[in-house]
Scaffold this active site. Structure first.
Site, PDB file in Angstrom:
ATOM      1  N   ASP A 125       0.848  -1.197   0.000  1.00  0.00           N
ATOM      2  CA  ASP A 125       0.000   0.000   0.000  1.00  0.00           C
ATOM      3  C   ASP A 125       0.882   1.245   0.000  1.00  0.00           C
ATOM      4  O   ASP A 125       2.028   1.197   0.437  1.00  0.00           O
ATOM      5  CB  ASP A 125      -0.866   0.045   1.274  1.00  0.00           C
ATOM      6  N   ARG A 175      -1.429  -0.733  -8.230  1.00  0.00           N
ATOM      7  CA  ARG A 175      -2.788  -0.285  -7.890  1.00  0.00           C
ATOM      8  C   ARG A 175      -2.766   1.225  -8.077  1.00  0.00           C
ATOM      9  O   ARG A 175      -1.845   1.888  -7.586  1.00  0.00           O
ATOM     10  CB  ARG A 175      -3.154  -0.626  -6.442  1.00  0.00           C
ATOM     11  N   ARG A 279      -8.075   7.024  13.166  1.00  0.00           N
ATOM     12  CA  ARG A 279      -6.929   7.612  12.444  1.00  0.00           C
ATOM     13  C   ARG A 279      -7.348   8.045  11.040  1.00  0.00           C
ATOM     14  O   ARG A 279      -7.066   9.147  10.601  1.00  0.00           O
ATOM     15  CB  ARG A 279      -5.830   6.565  12.360  1.00  0.00           C
TER      16      ARG A 279
END
Ligand SMILES: Cc1cc2nc3c(=O)[nH]c(=O)nc-3n(C[C@H](O)[C@H](O)[C@H](O)COP(=O)(O)OP(=O)(O)OC[C@H]3O[C@@H](n4cnc5c(N)ncnc54)[C@H](O)[C@@H]3O)c2cc1C
Length: 297
Positions: A125, A175, A279
């Site tokens: 990610d 991605r 968060r």
């Protein structure tokens, strides 16, 4: 960002945990590997692929990174044992990127090696802009060794077009997303029209370059643009997939799948769900609007 979004984000610590949980339930698969794999199996039965994110980032000790790695390794074994269709998505800060970048690289290497042995895939990610350069460097190093590793790029960063040009020789598995963190205007586009145009320009470039792209969006206009490019380039299904977050616009998800495209659902899970939800909302109060909608729907 509306005033309401900001108010919700600020007052979030006052919202009872049970309510945050009710909202989070929709977006998070549960606390345990078992919970997560049950959700994966259900999605697989509906024709969807999955990717699992074991929640936890910004750790304070390398020990925590070791625990995260152990959890991910166990997860890879369970995915193989249960024969479900799911990759894993990792965050390098959870593997200690901010504490010891070499150790982080080693841990990622271990994970990707095991995933390769099990015929699985690891997506790295992309986190906030303080991690971008290190993440891409680590990706480059890992990509030299492994083909079962991919990375994420964010259309809202001004640097992203340069980054993908610099990585072109590796033909990365990407991605592509818009980007979820709040970044200063000096380095990121704030105008959604520009972010969208950059998203389309990047997508076209990546697909033309022969990269496999996970087209991560819930924005119907981006989906429309993606389908236009795919048609123009006459790309087979195997050249791309759509990706969406668990619990978001399931109708669009079904429409994309019914049209014959592959779609992967991103599934966060783990004991850190509360901290994660808070968060995310603090980082991007725009999301608070979604929470508000979800609460009163
Ligand atoms: C599979 C996947 C992986 C991702 N990985 C990363 C990553 O590694 N790094 C990163 O920075 N960002 C990541 N993101 C988040 C992404 O960058 C965007 O912030 C997010 O997807 C919203 O952008 P959008 O393209 O959906 O368009 P938007 O225009 O923001 O949203 C379109 C519509 O989708 C709905 N929507 C969007 N997001 C949500 C949400 N969270 N909850 C409820 N409804 C929502 C809203 O109704 C909105 O109107 C990921 C997104 C997806 C789908």
């Amino acid at each position: 960002m509306t005033l309401l979004d900001r108010v919700i984000a600020r007052t979030l610590p006052l919202v009872p945990k049970s309510i945050v949980r009710r909202v989070a339930n929709r977006y998070i698969a549960g606390e345990t590997t078992d919970d997560a794999l049950r959700v994966v199996a259900g999605l697989n039965a509906g024709g969807f692929r999955a990717t699992l994110d074991f929640l936890g980032e910004h750790i304070h000790s390398i020990d925590q990174a070791h625990r995260a790695i152990a959890e991910y390794l166990r997860l890879l074994e369970e995915i193989a044992r249960r024969r479900v269709d799911s990759t894993i998505s990792i965050k390098l800060t959870q593997l200690g990127l901010k504490l010891d970048a070499r150790a982080c690289l080693e841990m990622a290497r271990r994970l990707i090696r095991r995933a390769s042995e099990l015929n699985n895939f690891v997506r790295i990610d992309m986190e906030d802009s303080s991690c971008t350069t290190d993440t891409l460097e680590i990706y480059r190093e890992l990509r030299r060794e492994f083909s079962n590793v991919g990375v994420v790029v964010q259309a809202y960063l001004r640097r992203t077009m340069d980054d993908v040009c610099a990585l072109e020789d590796l033909r990365p598995n990407y991605r592509l997303c818009k980007g979820v963190y709040v970044e200063p205007r000096e380095i990121s586009y704030h105008d959604m029209r520009v972010i969208n145009r950059n998203y389309v320009a990047l997508l076209e470039k990546l697909l033309r370059n022969g990269s496999y792209v996970g087209i991560a969006t819930h924005d119907e206009l981006m989906v429309w643009e993606a389908l236009r490019i795919i048609r123009e380039l006459k790309l087979p299904n195997a050249a791309y997939e759509f990706q969406m977050l668990l619990g978001v616009d399931e109708q669009l998800r079904d429409i994309i799948r019914a049209a014959g495209h592959n779609l992967r659902v991103y599934i966060p899970f783990g004991g850190d769900w509360y901290a994660y939800s808070v968060r995310r909302l603090r980082e991007n109060p725009r999301l608070a609007g979604y929470v508000f909608k979800a609460m009163f729907k």
